[in-house]
Write a protein that holds these residues in place. Structure first.
Motif, PDB file in Angstrom:
ATOM      1  N   GLU A   1      38.818  38.154  36.164  1.00 24.62           N
ATOM      2  CA  GLU A   1      37.884  39.154  36.690  1.00 24.62           C
ATOM      3  C   GLU A   1      38.307  39.702  38.050  1.00 24.62           C
ATOM      4  O   GLU A   1      37.856  40.763  38.463  1.00 24.62           O
ATOM      5  CB  GLU A   1      36.483  38.541  36.824  1.00 24.62           C
ATOM      6  N   ASP A   2      39.154  38.955  38.737  1.00 27.17           N
ATOM      7  CA  ASP A   2      39.586  39.350  40.087  1.00 27.17           C
ATOM      8  C   ASP A   2      41.008  39.918  40.021  1.00 27.17           C
ATOM      9  O   ASP A   2      41.977  39.166  39.966  1.00 27.17           O
ATOM     10  CB  ASP A   2      39.541  38.133  41.012  1.00 27.17           C
ATOM     11  N   PRO A   3      41.165  41.250  40.037  1.00 28.85           N
ATOM     12  CA  PRO A   3      42.511  41.831  39.935  1.00 28.85           C
ATOM     13  C   PRO A   3      43.295  41.742  41.231  1.00 28.85           C
ATOM     14  O   PRO A   3      44.501  41.986  41.235  1.00 28.85           O
ATOM     15  CB  PRO A   3      42.227  43.293  39.577  1.00 28.85           C
ATOM     16  N   GLY A   4      42.632  41.392  42.341  1.00 28.78           N
ATOM     17  CA  GLY A   4      43.298  41.460  43.631  1.00 28.78           C
ATOM     18  C   GLY A   4      43.438  42.902  44.063  1.00 28.78           C
ATOM     19  O   GLY A   4      42.709  43.793  43.623  1.00 28.78           O
ATOM     20  N   ALA A   5      44.392  43.164  44.939  1.00 27.95           N
ATOM     21  CA  ALA A   5      44.619  44.532  45.411  1.00 27.95           C
ATOM     22  C   ALA A   5      45.277  45.360  44.299  1.00 27.95           C
ATOM     23  O   ALA A   5      45.997  44.827  43.458  1.00 27.95           O
ATOM     24  CB  ALA A   5      45.504  44.513  46.647  1.00 27.95           C
ATOM     25  N   ILE A   6      45.010  46.653  44.331  1.00 29.43           N
ATOM     26  CA  ILE A   6      45.573  47.564  43.334  1.00 29.43           C
ATOM     27  C   ILE A   6      46.300  48.691  44.054  1.00 29.43           C
ATOM     28  O   ILE A   6      45.731  49.347  44.936  1.00 29.43           O
ATOM     29  CB  ILE A   6      44.481  48.135  42.412  1.00 29.43           C
ATOM     30  N   GLY A   7      47.576  48.898  43.718  1.00 27.46           N
ATOM     31  CA  GLY A   7      48.376  49.928  44.362  1.00 27.46           C
ATOM     32  C   GLY A   7      48.057  51.312  43.851  1.00 27.46           C
ATOM     33  O   GLY A   7      47.325  51.497  42.864  1.00 27.46           O
ATOM     34  N   ALA A   8      48.617  52.319  44.519  1.00 29.07           N
ATOM     35  CA  ALA A   8      48.353  53.720  44.156  1.00 29.07           C
ATOM     36  C   ALA A   8      48.825  54.027  42.742  1.00 29.07           C
ATOM     37  O   ALA A   8      48.241  54.864  42.052  1.00 29.07           O
ATOM     38  CB  ALA A   8      49.046  54.645  45.155  1.00 29.07           C
ATOM     39  N   ALA A   9      49.863  53.332  42.279  1.00 32.17           N
ATOM     40  CA  ALA A   9      50.386  53.553  40.923  1.00 32.17           C
ATOM     41  C   ALA A   9      49.684  52.680  39.890  1.00 32.17           C
ATOM     42  O   ALA A   9      50.084  52.660  38.724  1.00 32.17           O
ATOM     43  CB  ALA A   9      51.889  53.292  40.895  1.00 32.17           C
ATOM     44  N   GLY A  10      48.645  51.968  40.315  1.00 33.75           N
ATOM     45  CA  GLY A  10      47.882  51.139  39.386  1.00 33.75           C
ATOM     46  C   GLY A  10      48.383  49.719  39.241  1.00 33.75           C
ATOM     47  O   GLY A  10      47.873  48.961  38.409  1.00 33.75           O
ATOM     48  N   THR A  11      49.347  49.313  40.059  1.00 34.87           N
ATOM     49  CA  THR A  11      49.873  47.954  39.989  1.00 34.87           C
ATOM     50  C   THR A  11      48.815  46.963  40.470  1.00 34.87           C
ATOM     51  O   THR A  11      48.237  47.133  41.547  1.00 34.87           O
ATOM     52  CB  THR A  11      51.129  47.819  40.861  1.00 34.87           C
ATOM     53  N   ARG A  12      48.580  45.940  39.676  1.00 34.50           N
ATOM     54  CA  ARG A  12      47.565  44.948  40.032  1.00 34.50           C
ATOM     55  C   ARG A  12      48.219  43.721  40.663  1.00 34.50           C
ATOM     56  O   ARG A  12      49.191  43.180  40.131  1.00 34.50           O
ATOM     57  CB  ARG A  12      46.769  44.532  38.794  1.00 34.50           C
ATOM     58  N   GLU A  13      47.654  43.303  41.776  1.00 32.50           N
ATOM     59  CA  GLU A  13      48.207  42.151  42.492  1.00 32.50           C
ATOM     60  C   GLU A  13      48.288  40.931  41.591  1.00 32.50           C
ATOM     61  O   GLU A  13      49.282  40.183  41.624  1.00 32.50           O
ATOM     62  CB  GLU A  13      47.352  41.851  43.722  1.00 32.50           C
TER      63      GLU A  13
ATOM     64  N   ALA B   1      33.708  35.357  45.020  1.00 28.36           N
ATOM     65  CA  ALA B   1      32.622  36.292  44.760  1.00 28.36           C
ATOM     66  C   ALA B   1      33.034  37.326  43.719  1.00 28.36           C
ATOM     67  O   ALA B   1      32.258  37.690  42.830  1.00 28.36           O
ATOM     68  CB  ALA B   1      32.196  36.981  46.052  1.00 28.36           C
ATOM     69  N   ILE B   2      34.263  37.821  43.817  1.00 28.51           N
ATOM     70  CA  ILE B   2      34.736  38.849  42.888  1.00 28.51           C
ATOM     71  C   ILE B   2      35.101  38.242  41.541  1.00 28.51           C
ATOM     72  O   ILE B   2      34.733  38.749  40.484  1.00 28.51           O
ATOM     73  CB  ILE B   2      35.934  39.596  43.490  1.00 28.51           C
ATOM     74  N   GLY B   3      35.837  37.118  41.591  1.00 29.64           N
ATOM     75  CA  GLY B   3      36.235  36.466  40.341  1.00 29.64           C
ATOM     76  C   GLY B   3      35.051  35.884  39.600  1.00 29.64           C
ATOM     77  O   GLY B   3      35.049  35.821  38.378  1.00 29.64           O
ATOM     78  N   GLY B   4      34.047  35.433  40.335  1.00 29.75           N
ATOM     79  CA  GLY B   4      32.824  34.960  39.708  1.00 29.75           C
ATOM     80  C   GLY B   4      32.748  33.459  39.591  1.00 29.75           C
ATOM     81  O   GLY B   4      33.311  32.874  38.679  1.00 29.75           O
ATOM     82  N   VAL B   5      32.043  32.809  40.537  1.00 34.83           N
ATOM     83  CA  VAL B   5      31.839  31.366  40.512  1.00 34.83           C
ATOM     84  C   VAL B   5      30.371  31.095  40.269  1.00 34.83           C
ATOM     85  O   VAL B   5      29.498  31.734  40.867  1.00 34.83           O
ATOM     86  CB  VAL B   5      32.287  30.723  41.843  1.00 34.83           C
ATOM     87  N   ASN B   6      30.092  30.150  39.395  1.00 37.01           N
ATOM     88  CA  ASN B   6      28.722  29.751  39.129  1.00 37.01           C
ATOM     89  C   ASN B   6      28.167  29.033  40.350  1.00 37.01           C
ATOM     90  O   ASN B   6      28.636  27.955  40.718  1.00 37.01           O
ATOM     91  CB  ASN B   6      28.687  28.824  37.905  1.00 37.01           C
ATOM     92  N   MET B   7      27.183  29.629  41.004  1.00 36.75           N
ATOM     93  CA  MET B   7      26.657  29.072  42.248  1.00 36.75           C
ATOM     94  C   MET B   7      26.013  27.712  42.043  1.00 36.75           C
ATOM     95  O   MET B   7      25.849  26.953  42.982  1.00 36.75           O
ATOM     96  CB  MET B   7      25.636  30.037  42.863  1.00 36.75           C
ATOM     97  N   GLY B   8      25.653  27.385  40.793  1.00 39.99           N
ATOM     98  CA  GLY B   8      25.070  26.071  40.532  1.00 39.99           C
ATOM     99  C   GLY B   8      26.073  25.074  40.023  1.00 39.99           C
ATOM    100  O   GLY B   8      25.723  23.967  39.655  1.00 39.99           O
ATOM    101  N   GLY B   9      27.341  25.441  40.013  1.00 41.00           N
ATOM    102  CA  GLY B   9      28.366  24.587  39.421  1.00 41.00           C
ATOM    103  C   GLY B   9      28.920  23.568  40.392  1.00 41.00           C
ATOM    104  O   GLY B   9      28.639  23.558  41.583  1.00 41.00           O
ATOM    105  N   HIS B  10      29.774  22.709  39.859  1.00 43.69           N
ATOM    106  CA  HIS B  10      30.378  21.612  40.641  1.00 43.69           C
ATOM    107  C   HIS B  10      31.479  22.118  41.563  1.00 43.69           C
ATOM    108  O   HIS B  10      31.759  21.516  42.593  1.00 43.69           O
ATOM    109  CB  HIS B  10      30.943  20.577  39.677  1.00 43.69           C
ATOM    110  N   ASP B  11      32.103  23.254  41.216  1.00 43.69           N
ATOM    111  CA  ASP B  11      33.256  23.722  41.968  1.00 43.69           C
ATOM    112  C   ASP B  11      32.928  23.949  43.441  1.00 43.69           C
ATOM    113  O   ASP B  11      33.715  23.629  44.315  1.00 43.69           O
ATOM    114  CB  ASP B  11      33.790  25.031  41.365  1.00 43.69           C
ATOM    115  N   LEU B  12      31.736  24.521  43.701  1.00 45.28           N
ATOM    116  CA  LEU B  12      31.386  24.799  45.087  1.00 45.28           C
ATOM    117  C   LEU B  12      31.161  23.514  45.873  1.00 45.28           C
ATOM    118  O   LEU B  12      31.495  23.431  47.046  1.00 45.28           O
ATOM    119  CB  LEU B  12      30.141  25.685  45.141  1.00 45.28           C
TER     120      LEU B  12
END
Length: 456
Positions: free
Chosen positions: A235-247, A340-351
């Protein structure tokens, strides 16, 4: 003479006419004040991210959705009911997005269960531990409803490396933790001196040696484990260049090239925190590296800045006292938004895990990271333009493993059209990978890995 049409009716109008006018006005008032029928939410996009760790299904929509779910056994199915929703072609397209190679989902069925309620039925390949949660709008995303399907037995990075032939079962201690192989006589022609391990036996004695030639002490050989962390993903593409390149695509490609080059060195094995296009939370990336008791952690990224003129490669390490520059602080803040962008479950163990890790950073780890960062930056500077001639520091969450020297490499500015073109070039990616490999060799030549237990 006829009355002009714009003159109002006289007050002497008949009672019947007055009642008719009042009734019409009341009806109009009620129609204005009455709420309009609720409009069903619109699904804007559906995405599926299959991976060995877990499969994620994302429904992006124009409003917050309420969903309930339950598991049906024999055969295993996940049933999800979404309120305030009507079927549309975008939602129906979810059926075709399930790949046959998906580790956990066999197929999905979509239907209108009852008015304003859509039901999704996921036919599963094995028992899963689902997490269903919503994400508020962030970045370019609207509201998102997320289904994460985890295996009941969580995936273990060591088990994954064993399965891929990257780890031997003999490396595991009885308790399941990696242990050092038995001491062996080192052959300087067969392996790099950098892969020797510092032990009490290899330190020169303080008292005078006995007369005559003393036998050389054998160095201890063990595998050196390096964790490579391609930033962003899913879900998190990172930065995207002018030519559409995804980080996220560029850094994964560089990480795979770097893995190949590092594993050509004797006694080196490499773990990727992700080996495909899926999202891994920041805390989980660190936890994976600690699980395999990594000797180094290298996170790979590609900068973006508000101005396309910004250019050059950088290397960052953690700072406990604030960022070394305003640009470093800005970049760390941006990279730390990945969860936040990639999406973490706020109720999950990861945090919970991440919050523990973030409080354990040590001065020794930062000092070792600075040495590693300087060695790598020197090699990158041999062929590429540097954004800063020295290693920078900032509060990157992904660098906060307390016991692993950790660096973050910004390979180039993807927001700069010239550097974006370089990042897309296979030759440039190979140059970056070769320079980082050489920097890591240089670091180990001066800082052999210690034979010690890690923090658990």
């Amino acid at each position: 003479m006829p009355r002009p049409p714009h003159i109002p009716l006289p007050l002497t109008a008949t009672p019947l006419k007055r009642r008719t006018i009042l009734k019409a006005g009341g009806t109009l008032l009620l129609s204005v004040l009455s709420p309009l029928p609720a409009q069903a939410a619109q699904i804007l996009a559906v995405r599926v991210w299959p991976a060995d760790d877990y499969t994620r299904v994302t429904l992006e929509n124009d409003t917050n959705l309420k969903a309930t779910h339950f598991i049906v056994p024999d055969p295993q199915r996940l049933v999800v009911d979404i309120e305030g929703l009507e079927l549309n072609p975008t939602l129906k397209s979810l059926v075709a997005k399930i790949e046959s190679e998906d580790p956990y989902i066999k197929q999905v069925r979509v239907g209108q269960n009852r008015p304003n309620v859509v039901r999704l039925v996921f036919d599963l390949k094995e028992e899963v531990r689902p997490q269903v949660f919503t994400l508020a709008p962030v970045g370019s995303y609207k509201h998102r409803l997320i289904f994460d399907l985890y295996p009941v037995a969580p995936s273990d990075p060591i088990a994954q490396m064993i399965e891929k032939g990257e780890w031997m079962r003999d490396d595991l201690a009885p308790g399941g933790r990696p242990e050092l192989p038995a001491p062996a006589v080192a052959d300087p022609l067969a392996r790099l001196p950098a892969m020797a391990v510092v032990t009490p036996e290899t330190v020169a004695p303080t008292k005078a040696a006995a007369p005559g030639p003393a036998p050389a002490k054998p160095s201890v050989v063990r595998m050196v484990t390096i964790a490579l962390d391609p930033g962003h993903g899913g879900e998190d593409p990172g930065a995207i260049g002018a030519a559409g390149t995804r980080e996220k695509d560029i850094v994964l490609s560089i990480a795979k090239r770097l893995k190949f080059k590092l594993e050509e060195l004797p006694n080196v094995r490499v773990m990727l925190t992700r080996d495909g296009d899926y999202f891994v939370p920041l805390g989980t990336r660190v936890a994976k590296a600690r699980k395999v008791q990594a000797d180094l952690f290298v996170s790979i990224h590609a900068d973006a800045f508000m101005k396309p003129s910004a250019r050059g490669s950088s290397v960052f390490v953690l700072s406990e006292r604030g960022a070394s520059s305003s640009a470093a602080r800005w970049l760390a803040t941006k990279e730390n938004l990945a969860d936040a962008i990639g999406g973490v479950n706020m109720g999950g163990h990861d945090l919970q895990l991440a919050s523990v890790l973030l409080d354990l950073s040590t001065t020794a780890q930062i000092n070792d990271s600075l040495k590693l960062g300087k060695a790598v930056l020197t090699e990158i500077g041999g062929f590429a333009r540097l954004h800063k001639a020295s290693v920078e520091q900032a509060g990157f969450a992904v660098l906060k493993a307390p016991d692993i020297p950790s660096i973050l490499i910004e390979t180039a500015f993807i927001s700069n059209p010239e550097e974006e073109a370089k990042l897309r070039d296979n030759g440039y990616q190979d140059q970056i990978a070769a320079a980082v490999t050489k920097g890591i060799k240089s670091y180990f030549a001066k800082n052999p890995p210690m034979a010690k237990s890690r923090i658990t």
